[in-house]
Write an enzyme that holds these catalytic residues in place. Sequence first.
Site, PDB file in Angstrom:
ATOM      1  N   MET A  64      58.079  25.369  68.314  1.00  0.00           N
ATOM      2  CA  MET A  64      59.414  24.975  68.401  1.00  0.00           C
ATOM      3  C   MET A  64      60.141  25.554  69.638  1.00  0.00           C
ATOM      4  O   MET A  64      60.253  25.196  70.599  1.00  0.00           O
ATOM      5  CB  MET A  64      60.005  25.186  67.069  1.00  0.00           C
ATOM      6  CG  MET A  64      59.350  24.437  65.733  1.00  0.00           C
ATOM      7  SD  MET A  64      59.474  22.381  66.093  1.00  0.00           S
ATOM      8  CE  MET A  64      61.298  22.314  65.864  1.00  0.00           C
ATOM      9  N   CYS A  65      60.635  26.594  69.073  1.00  0.00           N
ATOM     10  CA  CYS A  65      61.675  27.194  69.917  1.00  0.00           C
ATOM     11  C   CYS A  65      61.121  27.915  71.581  1.00  0.00           C
ATOM     12  O   CYS A  65      61.635  27.755  72.427  1.00  0.00           O
ATOM     13  CB  CYS A  65      62.902  28.175  69.253  1.00  0.00           C
ATOM     14  SG  CYS A  65      63.734  27.489  67.953  1.00  0.00           S
ATOM     15  N   ILE A  66      60.078  28.329  71.172  1.00  0.00           N
ATOM     16  CA  ILE A  66      59.188  28.907  72.367  1.00  0.00           C
ATOM     17  C   ILE A  66      58.689  27.765  73.382  1.00  0.00           C
ATOM     18  O   ILE A  66      59.142  27.796  74.529  1.00  0.00           O
ATOM     19  CB  ILE A  66      57.840  29.845  72.097  1.00  0.00           C
ATOM     20  CG1 ILE A  66      58.459  31.156  71.253  1.00  0.00           C
ATOM     21  CG2 ILE A  66      56.970  30.091  73.214  1.00  0.00           C
ATOM     22  CD1 ILE A  66      59.243  31.908  71.930  1.00  0.00           C
TER      23      ILE A  66
END
Length: 183
Positions: A118-120
């Site tokens: 997700m955020c990476i």
Amino acid sequence: MSKQALILVDIQNDYFPTGKWPLEGVEAAADNAVRVLQACRRAGNLVVHIRHEAEADDAPFFVAGSVGAQLHEKVLNQGDEVVVVKHFINAFRETGLKALLDQQGVEELVIAGSMSHMCIDGITRAAVDYGYPTRVIHDACATRDLQFKGVTVPAVQVHAAFMAALEFGYAQVLSTADYLAAC
């Protein structure tokens, strides 16, 4: 040498074993993130901590003001290290991250943290779209099992698939040891 910034993404209490959304291998990933963080501090690189806060009080994790939404004690910001609070997967979206990096003359990024899928993934793709050469420290990132149409995809496979995709077209993907050896 280009001016480098380390971006530590969402290494927050809710992702650890006693939190609301624990990740597979989060302790080992955080320990590797600490090693990278220490090297970047010694080198005088800009360090930016990203902290995700949910905007809804009934969010499954990272509820604003909760202990779970706080940075984990292993990676607390020190001195003038900035904490950027975000409300979206992409840490550049509706935050001052890009302006901060530009103001500091940053030319390349090193990324570690959570969640790999997700955020990476989101910050890495956005960083490259903004023109930053980017390195992801794969063993300083963590994720969890995912479900898709009744199939459980183990965290190790989720992580590998996302790191492979990032390495294919977006970033240099390195181990902590390889990154530290090149410092």
